[in-house]
Design a protein around this motif. Structure first.
Motif, short mmCIF file in Angstrom:
data_model
loop_
_atom_site.label_atom_id
_atom_site.label_comp_id
_atom_site.label_asym_id
_atom_site.label_seq_id
_atom_site.Cartn_x
_atom_site.Cartn_y
_atom_site.Cartn_z
N GLN A 277 42.83 45.21 23.52
CA GLN A 277 43.19 44.20 24.50
C GLN A 277 43.90 43.08 23.77
OE1 GLN A 277 40.68 42.80 27.54
NE2 GLN A 277 40.18 44.82 28.30
N GLU B 109 38.39 43.33 35.15
CA GLU B 109 38.48 43.44 33.69
C GLU B 109 37.39 42.65 32.98
OE1 GLU B 109 42.66 42.33 32.91
OE2 GLU B 109 42.95 43.10 34.94
N GLU C 176 39.98 34.78 26.25
CA GLU C 176 41.24 35.49 26.46
C GLU C 176 41.37 36.72 25.59
OE1 GLU C 176 44.74 33.28 25.37
OE2 GLU C 176 43.70 32.22 23.79
N THR D 61 50.28 47.38 28.84
CA THR D 61 50.34 47.09 30.27
C THR D 61 49.69 45.75 30.57
OG1 THR D 61 50.10 49.45 30.70
CG2 THR D 61 49.75 47.97 32.57
N LEU E 41 47.56 43.71 32.87
CA LEU E 41 46.65 43.89 34.00
C LEU E 41 46.48 42.54 34.68
CD1 LEU E 41 44.12 46.31 32.29
CD2 LEU E 41 45.99 46.87 33.82
N GLU E 42 45.28 42.25 35.18
CA GLU E 42 45.11 41.03 35.97
C GLU E 42 45.49 39.78 35.17
OE1 GLU E 42 41.40 40.86 38.07
OE2 GLU E 42 41.50 38.68 38.32
N ASP E 43 44.93 39.62 33.99
CA ASP E 43 45.31 38.44 33.21
C ASP E 43 45.25 38.72 31.73
OD1 ASP E 43 42.71 38.20 32.35
OD2 ASP E 43 42.65 36.04 32.71
N ARG E 44 45.19 40.00 31.38
CA ARG E 44 45.30 40.33 29.96
C ARG E 44 46.05 41.64 29.82
NH1 ARG E 44 39.69 39.01 28.52
NH2 ARG E 44 40.17 37.60 30.22
N SER F 12 45.82 39.24 24.01
CA SER F 12 45.92 38.04 24.84
C SER F 12 47.38 37.83 25.24
CB SER F 12 45.39 36.83 24.08
OG SER F 12 46.30 36.49 23.06
N LEU F 13 47.61 36.91 26.12
CA LEU F 13 48.98 36.68 26.61
C LEU F 13 49.90 36.17 25.50
CD1 LEU F 13 48.11 35.07 30.06
CD2 LEU F 13 49.01 37.38 29.64
N VAL F 14 49.40 35.24 24.67
CA VAL F 14 50.26 34.72 23.60
C VAL F 14 50.55 35.82 22.56
CG1 VAL F 14 49.86 32.23 23.79
CG2 VAL F 14 48.22 33.64 22.52
N GLU F 15 49.54 36.63 22.26
CA GLU F 15 49.77 37.74 21.32
C GLU F 15 50.83 38.69 21.86
OE1 GLU F 15 45.46 38.37 19.09
OE2 GLU F 15 45.73 39.26 21.06
N ASP G 154 54.15 46.35 33.88
CA ASP G 154 53.08 45.82 34.72
C ASP G 154 52.24 46.98 35.27
OD1 ASP G 154 54.41 46.89 36.85
OD2 ASP G 154 55.22 44.98 37.57
N ARG G 155 51.27 46.68 36.14
CA ARG G 155 50.35 47.71 36.63
C ARG G 155 51.05 48.84 37.38
NH1 ARG G 155 45.31 43.95 38.24
NH2 ARG G 155 46.90 42.90 39.43
N ILE H 225 49.15 32.37 35.24
CA ILE H 225 47.75 32.51 34.81
C ILE H 225 47.29 31.28 34.04
CG2 ILE H 225 46.19 33.89 33.39
CD1 ILE H 225 48.15 36.29 33.99
#
Lengths: 351, 351
Positions: A217, B81, B157, A185, A187-190, A219-222, A236-237, A254
């Motif tokens: 958790q 978060e 991140e 999912t 969330l705000e930025d991760r 990251s965005l690139v992962e 998404d949330r 972001i």
């Protein structure tokens, strides 16, 4: 053994000498460029020899002392002062140095013009001048084609010099295939991967994410990479499904440079390297050739910072990045998009 | 010993509990804020306790599991978060942590609310968010007034946390009066002092400039300071005299931030410190408390970087500066103009 002190004439950005200078200066130290039986010295060569009283220089019949010649040269040739400082330093270290492209050619210890090829091309850089990436890429390419190494000599405001080498770098790692991970999912930025077993799998094979309790958790690139590979699904949330384009769109909000960062991340992962954030080192990524598992994390080999192809370095920032990388025994590599992705390594040199 | 698991209700950005929670949660761990006989938990406290199955949380009669509560909290509270990651980390290190301004209050080891005052105020920062200088200056001041220390917790991140301490710093050195230096000439972007004896004097007393042959090269800030003190005279390449304003005007063309840099340089020299370029460390200055002479140059104590009062840090840049300073055993200090000049030290903290 030596005869009269050679006397030359300042003409444009050269000091011209007669045949006597050929044996006094060129044959005994490889100063200047022979032109038939005469010899031309560049302004930095002439200033260096004038300071040592090995030549005399006149302009329109009037002899110039060191101070007058230095002031005149500084007015004639942009960057003269920097080049002078670098030339003098390298000469005093015992190297044969000749003017050339981009600024100088330096011969290896024990070598000299006519005997050995030059080892380095030297690019002189002022600490205060913005340094476009392309102004490095071009000399790196030229040096590579000529089988030379490229030396950067950065002169600071107090005339201290720091030497670097810049070169193309090929990176590759040894990681295997990634396992799949289930639902994640945004969330705000991760991103949180909820399934405990999939979390362990992805963390152990590929060193993805960070375990927070039983969840992972990402990251965005992962997340983008795993999603592109079809190894996770995303929502998404509100539970709405997110495809790669949807995730990228949110990621750009972001991180404004998300696309560039992801392009490099993806290239490194495709080269079978393990890529994690380099935040603690002030770079985008730290990179491992191989990670056996979270309990067997080795030393990371590279710090990789992504820049756009029109990026402009400020030399103090470059200096800090390279110095920091060395202090933690890593190589500093700048990645930029060009025919895919190219990597430029910059490291300290102690001539 | 423990009774039923306390059950609370999510209301706004709080989870409200009845009197049973007071003994279960507050008295046994200083979670939450007592309100009469009831207890309010912040969202991060509630998420932490829910993950450990120490509480139940419902919303409009429906029980929320960890995932549902976490997603709801992330939507309710900006930065949830990050704060959760930092709160969890500090709690798991064994500290008592309470919500407060700016984000948390942390009690010293062995201390707790009611027994000891808090030791730290904690400011939680996302690696990705621009960080205005003033957003540090204000909490530093507040912490100072309350006799607390300010802890910065920067979350990257991948949810790794790096801790820093930020505080006001007073700098002072031990240098004596400078000798005078004679005539200097402004060349392309640096200054040459021609007189060999004056060059030696200024280099030995005050560690000004860099000796290039028998001359001394001075940087622009050094030249401006010596000129302002009446210790040198200056001319341009054509021999025209330059006063302080004339030099400053030319210096601004070479370095756009000259005025700010000079203001800080001047303040540090007036505090009897020795100030040299910090180029090799990627900062404006490296600073010594005392230098006995060019042959007795000690380790420099500080790296000082000047920023304007409306400067905005990017956390990775901050991280790199502090890390680099520590790797060479120096203190990282940011200088900014305010009632003269103020100094902000930022250093790693290992809680």
């Amino acid at each position: 053994m030596s005869g009269e002190i050679p006397a030359g004439k300042l003409q444009g950005e050269r000091v011209r000498f007669g045949p006597d200078a050929l044996s006094e200066l060129y044959e005994q130290g490889y100063f200047g460029r022979p032109r038939g039986k005469a010899l031309d010295l560049s302004l930095v060569e002439a200033a260096y020899l004038l300071d040592r009283s090995r030549i005399k220089v006149s302009q329109q019949g009037k002899e110039l002392d060191f101070r007058a010649f230095f002031q005149a040269s500084s007015a004639l040739e942009k960057g003269f002062e920097f080049r002078y400082v670098v030339y003098k330093d390298l000469r005093e270290r015992g190297y044969y140095v000749q003017p050339g492209r981009p600024d100088f050619r330096v011969y290896p210890r024990g070598g000299h013009p006519g005997k050995t090829p030059a080892e380095f091309y030297v690019l002189v850089i002022s600490e205060r001048m913005p340094l476009p990436l392309q102004s490095l890429v071009e000399p790196v390419r030229m040096a590579g084609q000529m089988r030379k190494r490229l030396m950067l000599a950065i002169v600071d405001e107090e005339s201290d010099i720091t030497f670097y080498e810049a070169r193309d770098k090929t990176l590759s790692g040894k990681m295997g295939q990634e396992p799949s991970g289930g639902l994640a999912t945004l969330l705000e930025d991760r991103v949180v991967l909820w399934d405990p077993e999939a979390s362990v799998r992805l963390h152990e094979h590929g060193f993805y994410g960070k375990a927070i309790g039983e969840q992972l958790q990402l990251s965005l690139v992962e997340s983008a990479y795993l999603l592109e590979k079809g190894l996770i699904e995303m929502a998404d949330r509100s539970g709405e499904a997110l495809d790669l384009e949807g995730l990228k769109e949110k990621a750009r909000e972001i991180e404004s440079d998300f696309d560039l960062k992801y392009r490099i991340y993806r290239d490194l992962r495709e080269k079978r390297l393990v890529v994690k954030t380099g935040f603690k080192f002030g770079t985008h990524f730290r990179v491992y050739k191989q990670v056996g598992g979270p309990d067997r994390v080795p030393h990371s080999e590279y710090l990789v910072h992504t820049v756009s192809s029109d990026y402009v370095f400020m030399p103090p920032v470059l200096s800090r990045a390279v110095r920091l990388a060395h202090s933690v025994r890593k190589e500093m590599v700048f990645a930029y998009p060009e025919d895919g992705v190219r990597y430029l390594e910059i490291k300290r040199l102690r001539p």
